[in-house]
Design an enzyme around this catalytic site. Sequence first.
Site, mmCIF file in Angstrom:
data_model
loop_
_atom_site.group_PDB
_atom_site.id
_atom_site.type_symbol
_atom_site.label_atom_id
_atom_site.label_comp_id
_atom_site.label_asym_id
_atom_site.label_seq_id
_atom_site.Cartn_x
_atom_site.Cartn_y
_atom_site.Cartn_z
ATOM 1 N N ASP A 37 -2.517 100.678 30.105
ATOM 2 C CA ASP A 37 -2.373 101.372 31.392
ATOM 3 C C ASP A 37 -3.095 102.720 31.423
ATOM 4 O O ASP A 37 -2.690 103.627 32.151
ATOM 5 C CB ASP A 37 -0.880 101.560 31.724
ATOM 6 C CG ASP A 37 -0.662 101.760 33.229
ATOM 7 O OD1 ASP A 37 -1.464 101.225 34.009
ATOM 8 O OD2 ASP A 37 0.296 102.460 33.598
ATOM 9 N N GLY A 39 -6.224 102.807 32.419
ATOM 10 C CA GLY A 39 -7.175 102.688 33.514
ATOM 11 C C GLY A 39 -8.501 102.048 33.156
ATOM 12 O O GLY A 39 -9.509 102.268 33.842
ATOM 13 N N ASP A 113 -14.208 94.656 28.978
ATOM 14 C CA ASP A 113 -12.910 95.280 29.269
ATOM 15 C C ASP A 113 -11.897 94.674 28.314
ATOM 16 O O ASP A 113 -11.608 93.478 28.372
ATOM 17 C CB ASP A 113 -12.517 95.015 30.722
ATOM 18 C CG ASP A 113 -11.174 95.648 31.067
ATOM 19 O OD1 ASP A 113 -10.836 96.683 30.473
ATOM 20 O OD2 ASP A 113 -10.465 95.092 31.932
ATOM 21 N N PRO A 115 -8.067 94.599 26.173
ATOM 22 C CA PRO A 115 -6.659 94.917 26.443
ATOM 23 C C PRO A 115 -6.154 96.088 25.613
ATOM 24 O O PRO A 115 -6.621 96.341 24.507
ATOM 25 C CB PRO A 115 -5.928 93.620 26.066
ATOM 26 C CG PRO A 115 -6.824 92.948 25.082
ATOM 27 C CD PRO A 115 -8.222 93.310 25.483
ATOM 28 N N GLY A 116 -5.178 96.786 26.167
ATOM 29 C CA GLY A 116 -4.603 97.935 25.479
ATOM 30 C C GLY A 116 -3.341 97.619 24.706
ATOM 31 O O GLY A 116 -2.980 98.363 23.798
ATOM 32 N N ILE A 170 -7.069 112.440 35.635
ATOM 33 C CA ILE A 170 -7.015 113.893 35.608
ATOM 34 C C ILE A 170 -6.432 114.428 36.908
ATOM 35 O O ILE A 170 -5.894 115.557 36.956
ATOM 36 C CB ILE A 170 -8.424 114.467 35.339
ATOM 37 C CG1 ILE A 170 -8.354 115.936 34.906
ATOM 38 C CG2 ILE A 170 -9.338 114.289 36.537
ATOM 39 C CD1 ILE A 170 -7.865 116.129 33.498
ATOM 40 N N GLY A 473 17.366 72.314 -7.069
ATOM 41 C CA GLY A 473 18.459 71.360 -7.222
ATOM 42 C C GLY A 473 18.149 69.979 -6.697
ATOM 43 O O GLY A 473 19.025 69.103 -6.699
ATOM 44 N N LYS A 476 13.790 67.733 -9.311
ATOM 45 C CA LYS A 476 12.389 67.737 -9.753
ATOM 46 C C LYS A 476 12.271 67.767 -11.268
ATOM 47 O O LYS A 476 11.582 66.926 -11.875
ATOM 48 C CB LYS A 476 11.658 68.961 -9.186
ATOM 49 C CG LYS A 476 11.636 69.075 -7.676
ATOM 50 C CD LYS A 476 10.856 70.282 -7.213
ATOM 51 C CE LYS A 476 11.396 71.598 -7.738
ATOM 52 N NZ LYS A 476 12.771 71.891 -7.285
ATOM 53 N N SER A 544 7.444 75.443 -4.993
ATOM 54 C CA SER A 544 6.188 75.621 -4.241
ATOM 55 C C SER A 544 6.417 75.379 -2.748
ATOM 56 O O SER A 544 5.980 74.381 -2.202
ATOM 57 C CB SER A 544 5.078 74.726 -4.784
ATOM 58 O OG SER A 544 5.498 73.406 -4.982
#
Length: 635
Positions: A37, A39, A113, A115-116, A170, A473, A476, A544
Amino acid sequence: MHQPVAKEQEAPSELAAFLAEQEQKSLLRFLTCGSVDDGKSTLIGRLLYDTKLIFEDQLATLESDSRKHGTTGEDIDFALLVDGLEAEREQGITIDVAYRFFATSNRKFIVADTPGHEQYTRNMATGASTADLAVVLVDARQGVLRQTRRHTFIASLLGIRHIVLAVNKIDLVDHSQEVFERIVADYTAFAKDLGFATLVPIPMSARYGDNVTMRSDNLPWYRGATLLEHLETVELDAEMGEKPFRFPVQYVSRPNLNFRGFAGTVASGSIAAGDEIVVAKSGKASRVKRIVTGDGDLTRAAAGQAVTIVLEDEVDVSRGNMLVTPDARPHVADQFMANIVWFDENAMIPGRSYILRTETDQANATVTELKHRVDVNTFSQEAAKHLELNEVGLCNLSTQSPIAFDNYGENRVTGAFVLIDRLTNSTVGAGMIVHPLRRASNVHWQALDVDKKVRADLKHQKPAVLWFTGLSGSGKSTIANLLEKKLHAEGRHTYILDGDNVRHGLNRDLGFTDDDRVENIRRVGEVAKLMVDAGLIVLVSFISPFRAERRMARELMEEGEFIEVFVDTPFEECAKRDPKGLYAKALKGEIKNFTGVDSPYEVPERADIHLETGGRSAEEMADTLAAWLRERGYC
């Protein structure tokens, strides 16, 4: 009778003269950036309006849209000219990068242009990657904000050398010179060490046009140029055409047996028929025989031109390689240092494998070290283990195969790359190469007379890694232990790498954060690879939890050497068994980062072997695995 003919002949001549005039104009690419915003979109809309580049039907639509979506009362909302997405208009913000072209009598312009909002920082980096100048907007009421600093820092990383500090709105601070000077002082204080060639502050009101294209009577204390005057006169850095010749090969054109050309766009420099060139990766030399285009052959091609180059010799060149000038070659390396801007909500973790993509090349890559993270407020260097969304860090990277590149500061086209997530194929980071790492430049593979096949043949088996994955558990280790006993009884040469056992030695310095889990698997994968090279059948039993790391381990091996075994036991059953009492502690919050409780487990999507443990004994499943290996010739 002849007069109309004369006019008809005159018109094409005037058009040709106009086009020739446009060709001679320099092109400035710039972007607007800053906090939300401030400008940015309004400023671009005002530039297009004041330079009379809005058609009557566009103006009528803009007036209508201003009544529907505008935020400026009865006035025209110029931001709607570039906020094209419906979501942008509804929210009054910029989301995507919008590009617009306009021209004056002195110069041509392409403006982005950006984005902010912080969550769209990646879009700002996209717009900055090709810009020569950045217009950094600051709301006179708000002053310099965090996002102002972030965008400025990213602009410097991406090689932008010229900054306009546009102190906008301004009019909302009564055109105060004191406010303007305070903001300029704040901004120049933090930007002074970022290496900008020019930094020009301009007070303005984009909404009313003050100091955008015309000087303002409301600001009699300002004696400098308007924004448009500065954009028309700022001196650009050396053109890409003045840099060493770089031609990334996009594809090899072979329409018939008599033609073999290399197609692409000249990234920098120029080349002429008869010039000597070198293939970057191999060092093979040749000469340019022809420069082919759809409109016929050229005698010379310069930066930005898409051409097909035919060489005099049959040299090996493929997509991703680069044709270069012999006396100023790029780096060719598989390790380098780079600044990275991270775009993804999932953190960048050293040790995790990504796809690194340059202009035309790509390779598997790993961030081997995050040297530091940069605080965008103070630009201090902070110790960190990973990069979060929108953070910037200096990293060392290693690629699976060498790539050709320049330092980003010398060539923005051949020194840039993006990182791609291997699972989602989304772009997760953008990088700017600082320099190659020489640490491995004098380390070469030692040729060995006894290789993997000889070692395996002596053992009468085919080496492989059986990678057991599943929750803690799940069974494996039990299944892997039983399988090794069966294979040992048959005279097979095996070794088990168990998660708990390895953490007592090789990985004793690692914890259980996501970062440490990634490094845990990377080390084990490298050890397993060495054991496969020794001709062994390796049984790896590790939770893993992340697919990316399991895939990384698979790609270390040759085809058929990695066998993923998913030991599929439901969470409830694992928690019920709880052989080490870990689930009970984790559920009480006494153990953090426990897989399945407060740390995720990513189920294999296509495991080579899927063991559903319900109703089956560990002995039975070990027999199933042994039979599977025998049927496929592993033992």
